[in-house]
Motif scaffolding. Structure first.
Motif, PDB file in Angstrom:
ATOM      1  N   PHE A   1       0.837  -1.204   0.000  1.00  0.00           N
ATOM      2  CA  PHE A   1       0.000   0.000   0.000  1.00  0.00           C
ATOM      3  C   PHE A   1       0.871   1.253   0.000  1.00  0.00           C
ATOM      4  O   PHE A   1       0.545   2.246  -0.663  1.00  0.00           O
ATOM      5  N   ILE A   2       1.973   1.210   0.737  1.00  0.00           N
ATOM      6  CA  ILE A   2       2.890   2.347   0.787  1.00  0.00           C
ATOM      7  C   ILE A   2       3.541   2.556  -0.579  1.00  0.00           C
ATOM      8  O   ILE A   2       3.652   3.694  -1.056  1.00  0.00           O
ATOM      9  N   ALA A   3       3.942   1.458  -1.229  1.00  0.00           N
ATOM     10  CA  ALA A   3       4.552   1.571  -2.562  1.00  0.00           C
ATOM     11  C   ALA A   3       3.568   2.160  -3.563  1.00  0.00           C
ATOM     12  O   ALA A   3       3.928   3.029  -4.370  1.00  0.00           O
ATOM     13  N   LYS A   4       2.325   1.724  -3.513  1.00  0.00           N
ATOM     14  CA  LYS A   4       1.305   2.238  -4.435  1.00  0.00           C
ATOM     15  C   LYS A   4       1.044   3.723  -4.190  1.00  0.00           C
ATOM     16  O   LYS A   4       0.972   4.517  -5.128  1.00  0.00           O
ATOM     17  N   GLU A   5       0.928   4.107  -2.938  1.00  0.00           N
ATOM     18  CA  GLU A   5       0.678   5.512  -2.605  1.00  0.00           C
ATOM     19  C   GLU A   5       1.871   6.381  -2.981  1.00  0.00           C
ATOM     20  O   GLU A   5       1.699   7.520  -3.442  1.00  0.00           O
ATOM     21  N   LEU A   6       3.082   5.861  -2.801  1.00  0.00           N
ATOM     22  CA  LEU A   6       4.270   6.616  -3.174  1.00  0.00           C
ATOM     23  C   LEU A   6       4.314   6.825  -4.689  1.00  0.00           C
ATOM     24  O   LEU A   6       4.668   7.910  -5.160  1.00  0.00           O
ATOM     25  N   ASN A   7       3.932   5.815  -5.459  1.00  0.00           N
ATOM     26  CA  ASN A   7       3.855   5.972  -6.918  1.00  0.00           C
ATOM     27  C   ASN A   7       2.835   7.039  -7.296  1.00  0.00           C
ATOM     28  O   ASN A   7       3.057   7.820  -8.220  1.00  0.00           O
ATOM     29  N   THR A   8       1.723   7.091  -6.571  1.00  0.00           N
ATOM     30  CA  THR A   8       0.703   8.104  -6.820  1.00  0.00           C
ATOM     31  C   THR A   8       1.253   9.501  -6.516  1.00  0.00           C
ATOM     32  O   THR A   8       1.025  10.441  -7.284  1.00  0.00           O
ATOM     33  N   GLN A   9       1.972   9.636  -5.426  1.00  0.00           N
ATOM     34  CA  GLN A   9       2.545  10.930  -5.062  1.00  0.00           C
ATOM     35  C   GLN A   9       3.592  11.385  -6.071  1.00  0.00           C
ATOM     36  O   GLN A   9       3.662  12.572  -6.412  1.00  0.00           O
ATOM     37  N   ILE A  10       4.393  10.439  -6.579  1.00  0.00           N
ATOM     38  CA  ILE A  10       5.394  10.780  -7.595  1.00  0.00           C
ATOM     39  C   ILE A  10       4.697  11.247  -8.870  1.00  0.00           C
ATOM     40  O   ILE A  10       5.131  12.200  -9.520  1.00  0.00           O
ATOM     41  N   ALA A  11       3.603  10.581  -9.232  1.00  0.00           N
ATOM     42  CA  ALA A  11       2.841  11.000 -10.412  1.00  0.00           C
ATOM     43  C   ALA A  11       2.304  12.412 -10.238  1.00  0.00           C
ATOM     44  O   ALA A  11       2.323  13.205 -11.175  1.00  0.00           O
ATOM     45  N   LYS A  12       1.825  12.726  -9.031  1.00  0.00           N
ATOM     46  CA  LYS A  12       1.327  14.084  -8.788  1.00  0.00           C
ATOM     47  C   LYS A  12       2.449  15.106  -8.878  1.00  0.00           C
ATOM     48  O   LYS A  12       2.262  16.199  -9.415  1.00  0.00           O
ATOM     49  N   MET A  13       3.622  14.759  -8.346  1.00  0.00           N
ATOM     50  CA  MET A  13       4.753  15.685  -8.389  1.00  0.00           C
ATOM     51  C   MET A  13       5.219  15.920  -9.828  1.00  0.00           C
ATOM     52  O   MET A  13       5.616  17.019 -10.193  1.00  0.00           O
ATOM     53  N   ASN A  14       5.185  14.875 -10.657  1.00  0.00           N
ATOM     54  CA  ASN A  14       5.621  14.981 -12.048  1.00  0.00           C
ATOM     55  C   ASN A  14       4.502  15.402 -12.990  1.00  0.00           C
ATOM     56  O   ASN A  14       4.739  15.579 -14.179  1.00  0.00           O
ATOM     57  N   ASN A  15       3.292  15.512 -12.458  1.00  0.00           N
ATOM     58  CA  ASN A  15       2.111  15.890 -13.235  1.00  0.00           C
ATOM     59  C   ASN A  15       1.860  14.916 -14.389  1.00  0.00           C
ATOM     60  O   ASN A  15       1.491  15.302 -15.487  1.00  0.00           O
ATOM     61  N   SER A  16       2.121  13.627 -14.129  1.00  0.00           N
ATOM     62  CA  SER A  16       1.865  12.598 -15.135  1.00  0.00           C
ATOM     63  C   SER A  16       1.014  11.499 -14.502  1.00  0.00           C
ATOM     64  O   SER A  16       1.272  11.069 -13.381  1.00  0.00           O
ATOM     65  N   TYR A  17       0.011  11.074 -15.245  1.00  0.00           N
ATOM     66  CA  TYR A  17      -0.950  10.117 -14.709  1.00  0.00           C
ATOM     67  C   TYR A  17      -1.176   8.977 -15.699  1.00  0.00           C
ATOM     68  O   TYR A  17      -0.923   9.121 -16.896  1.00  0.00           O
ATOM     69  N   ILE A  18      -1.681   7.879 -15.168  1.00  0.00           N
ATOM     70  CA  ILE A  18      -1.999   6.710 -15.969  1.00  0.00           C
ATOM     71  C   ILE A  18      -3.489   6.445 -15.845  1.00  0.00           C
ATOM     72  O   ILE A  18      -4.037   6.488 -14.747  1.00  0.00           O
ATOM     73  N   GLY A  19      -4.137   6.202 -16.965  1.00  0.00           N
ATOM     74  CA  GLY A  19      -5.561   5.935 -16.957  1.00  0.00           C
ATOM     75  C   GLY A  19      -5.883   4.672 -17.739  1.00  0.00           C
ATOM     76  O   GLY A  19      -5.033   4.099 -18.422  1.00  0.00           O
ATOM     77  N   VAL A  20      -7.125   4.245 -17.627  1.00  0.00           N
ATOM     78  CA  VAL A  20      -7.579   3.035 -18.301  1.00  0.00           C
ATOM     79  C   VAL A  20      -8.859   3.350 -19.077  1.00  0.00           C
ATOM     80  O   VAL A  20      -9.746   4.040 -18.569  1.00  0.00           O
ATOM     81  N   VAL A  21      -8.944   2.840 -20.295  1.00  0.00           N
ATOM     82  CA  VAL A  21     -10.144   2.955 -21.115  1.00  0.00           C
ATOM     83  C   VAL A  21     -10.808   1.582 -21.119  1.00  0.00           C
ATOM     84  O   VAL A  21     -10.211   0.600 -21.552  1.00  0.00           O
ATOM     85  N   TYR A  22     -12.040   1.522 -20.605  1.00  0.00           N
ATOM     86  CA  TYR A  22     -12.798   0.272 -20.557  1.00  0.00           C
ATOM     87  C   TYR A  22     -13.810   0.262 -21.697  1.00  0.00           C
ATOM     88  O   TYR A  22     -14.622   1.179 -21.809  1.00  0.00           O
TER      89      TYR A  22
END
Length: 177
Positions: free
Chosen positions: A89-110
């Protein structure tokens, strides 16, 4: 509940550190987090018969911690508090915080049909422009009757479903009558 606790630990890891150190910590935590996918590893970490310091040493042995006392002490702290199971959970949240800092996000199209890569990239460009972020979309072909774009880090979910359109059309006709 685990996500809330993980957010506090991530905040402590991120505060006062530059992006290079945070990225290094993140890559090492991702390696440790991937070990939690193994059932034998989980049984070792959650076993009450194995001493906490042995579990900590085992986790520390997974990654090279040369010149990284911060992360080593962090894992020791989690071991003392018996919260080693929070590492994914910490690793996942840290990845989310890094994405926010870099202003880059990952999304999914269903969708229920495979979309062309050109179409997915055009959706990607439109949303990148709309939200002023760097966006990378992947495609998930499932039984969703319509199209749904989910950008988790931004908290954005946009969908169009045939069933919802039918319901709204019927409601509109009934109101008009």
């Amino acid at each position: 509940m685990n996500d809330l606790v993980a957010k506090r630990y991530v905040k402590a890891l991120v505060d006062g550190r530059n992006s290079d150190i945070i990225n290094t910590i993140s890559s090492k935590l991702n390696v440790i987090s991937s070990a939690f996918a193994d059932e034998k590893f989980n049984s070792i970490v959650s076993s009450p018969q194995i001493a906490d310091n042995t579990k900590v040493d085992f986790i520390i042995s997974l990654v090279d911690f040369a010149n990284d006392e911060v992360l080593k002490n962090f894992i020791k702290l989690l071991g003392e508090k018996r919260r080693l199971s929070l590492l994914p959970f910490i690793a996942k949240e840290l990845n989310t915080q890094i994405a926010k800092m870099n202003n880059s996000y990952i999304g999914v199209v269903y969708t229920n049909l495979e979309l062309s890569s050109d179409y997915v990239s055009s959706i990607e460009k439109q949303f990148s422009k709309k939200f002023d972020v760097k966006l990378s979309l992947s495609q998930n072909v499932c039984d969703y009757d319509g199209i749904k774009v989910d950008i988790d880090g931004l908290g954005v979910e946009i969908s169009f479903s045939k069933e919802r359109l039918k319901t709204q059309l019927i409601d509109h006709i009934l109101k008009a009558v």
